[in-house]
Motif scaffolding. Structure first.
Motif, PDB file in Angstrom:
ATOM      1  N   UNK A 249       0.840  -1.192   0.000  1.00 37.90           N
ATOM      2  CA  UNK A 249       0.000   0.000   0.000  1.00 37.90           C
ATOM      3  C   UNK A 249       0.879   1.248   0.000  1.00 37.90           C
ATOM      4  N   UNK A 250       0.597   2.165  -0.902  1.00 33.39           N
ATOM      5  CA  UNK A 250       1.245   3.480  -0.848  1.00 33.39           C
ATOM      6  C   UNK A 250       0.456   4.299   0.156  1.00 33.39           C
ATOM      7  N   UNK A 251       1.117   4.685   1.244  1.00 29.16           N
ATOM      8  CA  UNK A 251       0.390   5.260   2.372  1.00 29.16           C
ATOM      9  C   UNK A 251       0.568   6.760   2.525  1.00 29.16           C
ATOM     10  N   UNK A 252       1.697   7.310   2.084  1.00 28.45           N
ATOM     11  CA  UNK A 252       1.932   8.732   2.287  1.00 28.45           C
ATOM     12  C   UNK A 252       3.064   9.245   1.422  1.00 28.45           C
ATOM     13  N   UNK A 253       3.137  10.567   1.332  1.00 27.84           N
ATOM     14  CA  UNK A 253       4.147  11.212   0.495  1.00 27.84           C
ATOM     15  C   UNK A 253       4.532  12.549   1.118  1.00 27.84           C
ATOM     16  N   UNK A 254       5.820  12.800   1.221  1.00 26.50           N
ATOM     17  CA  UNK A 254       6.305  14.073   1.727  1.00 26.50           C
ATOM     18  C   UNK A 254       7.353  14.653   0.799  1.00 26.50           C
ATOM     19  N   UNK A 255       7.342  15.968   0.642  1.00 23.19           N
ATOM     20  CA  UNK A 255       8.355  16.613  -0.195  1.00 23.19           C
ATOM     21  C   UNK A 255       8.700  17.971   0.390  1.00 23.19           C
ATOM     22  N   UNK A 256       9.903  18.410   0.079  1.00 22.40           N
ATOM     23  CA  UNK A 256      10.370  19.694   0.601  1.00 22.40           C
ATOM     24  C   UNK A 256      11.438  20.245  -0.329  1.00 22.40           C
ATOM     25  N   UNK A 257      11.729  21.514  -0.157  1.00 24.57           N
ATOM     26  CA  UNK A 257      12.836  22.158  -0.868  1.00 24.57           C
ATOM     27  C   UNK A 257      13.786  22.753   0.169  1.00 24.57           C
ATOM     28  N   UNK A 258      15.078  22.557  -0.051  1.00 21.47           N
ATOM     29  CA  UNK A 258      16.078  23.113   0.869  1.00 21.47           C
ATOM     30  C   UNK A 258      16.128  24.637   0.783  1.00 21.47           C
ATOM     31  N   UNK A 259      15.905  25.161  -0.440  1.00 20.88           N
ATOM     32  CA  UNK A 259      16.030  26.599  -0.694  1.00 20.88           C
ATOM     33  C   UNK A 259      17.372  27.105  -0.180  1.00 20.88           C
ATOM     34  N   UNK A 260      18.411  26.312  -0.462  1.00 24.66           N
ATOM     35  CA  UNK A 260      19.751  26.664   0.003  1.00 24.66           C
ATOM     36  C   UNK A 260      20.770  26.552  -1.095  1.00 24.66           C
ATOM     37  N   UNK A 261      21.577  25.489  -1.039  1.00 24.90           N
ATOM     38  CA  UNK A 261      22.663  25.298  -1.992  1.00 24.90           C
ATOM     39  C   UNK A 261      22.196  24.424  -3.162  1.00 24.90           C
ATOM     40  N   UNK A 262      22.734  24.686  -4.355  1.00 16.13           N
ATOM     41  CA  UNK A 262      22.324  23.945  -5.541  1.00 16.13           C
ATOM     42  C   UNK A 262      22.762  22.482  -5.489  1.00 16.13           C
TER      43      UNK A 262
END
Length: 402
Positions: A249-262
């Protein structure tokens, strides 16, 4: 919100040309990394990779198909066919309208680009093949898969470097869960093992000349791979009603951006993505038994990821199994998260956690159980799959046993 089941899986990568052979190789801790067989290999300082070997494109595709399909598209079509066959689905009438494809990819048809540049600049030709654009475009694989199976719903490509597959699968999961689609084919594909692709990566000075050894004090860089994996994400109730075998079962998903270094990873960004996946799935940290790590084998990634796991899981981090299968199949860039999801299915469904091979010595900055060198039998009820990309983009999937 609907539950989302995985009812089909397909792959082709350095460990195998299908799911059973890949899972067998993972269980055995087999290494698919070796000397590369590509044009102009003598001009490269890094001459190893996780190459798909024993692959004859002419045995899989007609001449007219090969005129349209770069290697990365071929891989996606092969993986999708296996996944759909396992699911037992036939996409007709209404289901076709409510089914789509989201694939992750970073480089597009890089072999096509490489060959075309060579023809124009090195060989002085003034004309290239008329299908160069449809071969190299990043959405070529997703479009080809939709056409092969008659999928007429949401179809596109997610391009976020090494997080591409996880972003693609996360978005597909959200579409099925929200009711926007009933079935989505999701995963990723990449074929960067050509002279130009490898030469570009050499410039970053993050490549190992001999092996991928994530979390080991003796590591000296990443190793590039290639391949694809595609999964059938389906509304849980629909899958149960038709008697489908549910892999996980695919139960969850999280994502983020560092907004810092490339290029430098961030502990905070990785931690937030993991916490986001846990929260989205409604999982407590101590319910998770396994984390499939991004685990590239570079000091910057390994130490940052271990610190992020420790921050996200607290006291439970020491009881987690955390392995990197890139040690076996290499870093398939935009396709890597999809190939690595197979390791999660192995843990959840078969009770076998794939190992981190090549591990030689502990790194005090990576004090986790990295399942060194040998697979481990364990009952795993839930797991995470991490993907952290250049550009500071992080994507984490949470899965439960079916």
């Amino acid at each position: 919100m609907r539950r989302v089941a995985i009812t089909g899986a397909g792959t082709i990568n350095a460990l195998g040309h299908d799911v059973p052979s890949t899972l067998e190789a993972m269980r055995e801790g087999r290494c698919g990394i070796g000397p590369l067989d590509i044009r102009d290999i003598d001009r490269l300082s890094v001459q190893i990779g996780g190459q798909v070997r024993g692959y004859d494109e002419s045995a899989r595709f007609t001449r007219s198909q090969l005129a349209l399909h770069d290697r990365f598209t071929q891989f996606a079509l092969i993986a999708a066919e296996e996944a759909v066959d396992q699911s037992g689905l036939s996409f007709e009438s209404e289901l076709a309208l409510r089914s789509g494809v989201i694939l992750g990819n970073s480089g597009g048809g890089l072999s096509t680009i490489d060959d075309s540049y060579r023809a124009v600049y090195a060989e002085g030709k003034n004309r290239v093949h008329p299908f160069v654009v449809p071969r190299l475009m990043g959405n070529a694989a997703a479009s080809a898969v939709s056409m092969a199976h008659g999928l007429r719903g949401p179809t596109f490509t997610a391009a976020s470097a090494c997080a591409s597959s996880n972003h693609a699968m996360g978005l597909a999961f959200q579409m099925v869960r929200s009711g926007l689609a009933d079935v989505m084919l999701a995963g990723g594909s990449e074929a960067m093992l050509c002279f130009g692709g490898l030469k570009a990566w050499e410039g970053l000075r993050v490549m190992s000349p001999d092996a991928c050894r994530p979390f080991s004090a003796t590591r000296n860089g990443m190793v590039q791979g290639e391949g694809a994996a595609v999964f059938v994400f389906e509304d849980w109730d629909r899958a149960q009603a038709r008697g489908a075998e549910i892999l996980a079962e695919v139960a969850g998903f999280g994502m983020s951006a560092d907004a810092g270094d490339l290029v430098a990873p961030s502990v905070d960004g990785a931690e937030r993505a993991m916490r986001g996946a846990l929260a989205d799935a409604g999982l407590d940290p101590d319910e998770v038994g396994y984390v499939n790590a991004h685990g590239t084998g570079t000091a910057a990634n390994d130490r940052t990821e271990c610190a992020a796991v420790a921050a996200a899981f607290g006291n439970h981090a020491g009881r987690l199994m955390v392995s990197s299968t890139k040690s076996m199949h290499g870093h398939a860039i935009g396709g890597t998260g999809a190939i690595e999801l197979l390791a999660c299915i192995s843990a959840l469904r078969d009770g076998v956690v794939p190992p981190t091979i090549g591990w030689e010595a502990p790194d005090p900055d990576c004090p986790l159980d990295v399942v060194p060198n040998a697979a481990r039998e364990a009952k795993v009820a839930a797991c995470l799959s991490n993907a952290f990309a250049f550009g500071g983009l992080n994507a984490v999937l949470a899965l439960r046993a079916a």
